[in-house]
Design a protein around this motif. Structure first.
Motif, mmCIF file in Angstrom:
data_model
loop_
_atom_site.group_PDB
_atom_site.id
_atom_site.type_symbol
_atom_site.label_atom_id
_atom_site.label_comp_id
_atom_site.label_asym_id
_atom_site.label_seq_id
_atom_site.Cartn_x
_atom_site.Cartn_y
_atom_site.Cartn_z
ATOM 1 N N ASN A 24 0.802 -1.214 0.001
ATOM 2 C CA ASN A 24 -0.010 -0.072 -0.096
ATOM 3 C C ASN A 24 0.893 1.444 -0.044
ATOM 4 O O ASN A 24 0.455 2.330 -0.115
ATOM 5 C CB ASN A 24 -0.993 0.069 1.086
ATOM 6 N N ARG A 25 2.084 1.057 0.462
ATOM 7 C CA ARG A 25 3.014 2.317 0.339
ATOM 8 C C ARG A 25 3.676 2.498 -1.052
ATOM 9 O O ARG A 25 3.988 1.286 -1.614
ATOM 10 C CB ARG A 25 4.111 2.069 1.381
ATOM 11 N N SER A 26 4.061 3.639 -1.379
ATOM 12 C CA SER A 26 4.633 3.672 -2.633
ATOM 13 C C SER A 26 5.736 4.674 -2.364
ATOM 14 O O SER A 26 5.732 5.327 -1.314
ATOM 15 C CB SER A 26 3.929 4.556 -3.445
ATOM 16 N N ASP A 27 6.995 4.477 -2.900
ATOM 17 C CA ASP A 27 8.317 5.370 -2.640
ATOM 18 C C ASP A 27 8.513 6.296 -4.050
ATOM 19 O O ASP A 27 8.859 5.726 -5.111
ATOM 20 C CB ASP A 27 9.456 4.177 -2.536
ATOM 21 N N ASP A 28 8.326 7.632 -3.839
ATOM 22 C CA ASP A 28 8.724 8.480 -5.120
ATOM 23 C C ASP A 28 10.185 8.484 -5.279
ATOM 24 O O ASP A 28 10.513 8.829 -6.444
ATOM 25 C CB ASP A 28 8.106 9.804 -4.467
ATOM 26 N N ASN A 29 10.836 8.144 -4.270
ATOM 27 C CA ASN A 29 12.407 8.369 -4.743
ATOM 28 C C ASN A 29 13.097 7.035 -4.668
ATOM 29 O O ASN A 29 14.123 6.720 -4.124
ATOM 30 C CB ASN A 29 13.112 9.158 -3.625
ATOM 31 N N TYR A 30 12.409 6.116 -5.531
ATOM 32 C CA TYR A 30 12.859 4.774 -5.416
ATOM 33 C C TYR A 30 14.430 4.684 -6.262
ATOM 34 O O TYR A 30 15.198 3.880 -5.584
ATOM 35 C CB TYR A 30 11.984 3.892 -6.295
ATOM 36 N N GLN A 31 14.633 5.395 -7.109
ATOM 37 C CA GLN A 31 15.817 5.362 -7.907
ATOM 38 C C GLN A 31 17.032 5.915 -6.799
ATOM 39 O O GLN A 31 17.988 5.149 -7.040
ATOM 40 C CB GLN A 31 15.888 6.027 -8.962
ATOM 41 N N SER A 32 16.689 6.746 -6.103
ATOM 42 C CA SER A 32 17.754 7.287 -5.130
ATOM 43 C C SER A 32 17.953 6.518 -3.917
ATOM 44 O O SER A 32 19.080 6.565 -3.151
ATOM 45 C CB SER A 32 17.454 8.892 -4.689
ATOM 46 N N SER A 33 17.056 5.820 -3.666
ATOM 47 C CA SER A 33 16.983 4.954 -2.472
ATOM 48 C C SER A 33 17.276 3.344 -2.706
ATOM 49 O O SER A 33 16.782 2.570 -1.787
ATOM 50 C CB SER A 33 16.190 5.147 -1.644
ATOM 51 N N SER A 34 17.614 3.168 -4.056
ATOM 52 C CA SER A 34 17.659 1.650 -4.153
ATOM 53 C C SER A 34 18.488 0.823 -3.499
ATOM 54 O O SER A 34 18.519 -0.208 -2.944
ATOM 55 C CB SER A 34 18.075 1.551 -5.701
ATOM 56 N N ARG A 35 19.849 1.529 -3.046
ATOM 57 C CA ARG A 35 20.675 0.740 -1.935
ATOM 58 C C ARG A 35 19.972 0.584 -0.975
ATOM 59 O O ARG A 35 20.171 -0.851 -0.132
ATOM 60 C CB ARG A 35 21.846 1.607 -1.676
ATOM 61 N N LYS A 36 19.371 1.197 -0.359
ATOM 62 C CA LYS A 36 18.649 0.827 1.125
ATOM 63 C C LYS A 36 17.465 -0.114 0.611
ATOM 64 O O LYS A 36 17.382 -1.190 1.522
ATOM 65 C CB LYS A 36 17.717 2.223 1.541
ATOM 66 N N ASN A 37 16.800 -0.145 -0.281
ATOM 67 C CA ASN A 37 15.737 -1.166 -0.615
ATOM 68 C C ASN A 37 16.488 -2.483 -0.946
ATOM 69 O O ASN A 37 15.902 -3.336 -0.652
ATOM 70 C CB ASN A 37 15.066 -0.421 -1.872
ATOM 71 N N ASN A 38 17.564 -2.439 -1.498
ATOM 72 C CA ASN A 38 17.933 -3.670 -1.868
ATOM 73 C C ASN A 38 18.603 -4.155 -0.545
ATOM 74 O O ASN A 38 18.636 -5.612 -0.008
ATOM 75 C CB ASN A 38 19.412 -3.597 -2.749
#
Length: 63
Positions: A24-38
């Protein structure tokens, strides 16, 4: 054996609820926070694999 089925059902319910809450949550800054997401995704995989191995060991021990 009945207890193990209950544990499995509880884990499945927790996983379903967590998945629905996360999607249900979206991440507008996905590209810039890809390291944290990984890193977060890797930690999730580590926890799930560890819990799966523990569950398998319990199943084998009580079978």
């Amino acid at each position: 054996m009945i207890i193990l089925y209950g544990v499995i059902i509880c884990i499945l319910l927790i996983a379903i609820i967590a998945t629905l809450l996360i999607t249900n949550r979206s991440d507008d800054n996905y590209q810039s926070s890809s390291r944290k997401n990984n890193r977060n995704l890797t930690m999730i995989y580590i926890v799930v694999i560890a819990l799966s191995i523990i569950a398998l060991a319990i199943y084998i021990a009580y079978d």
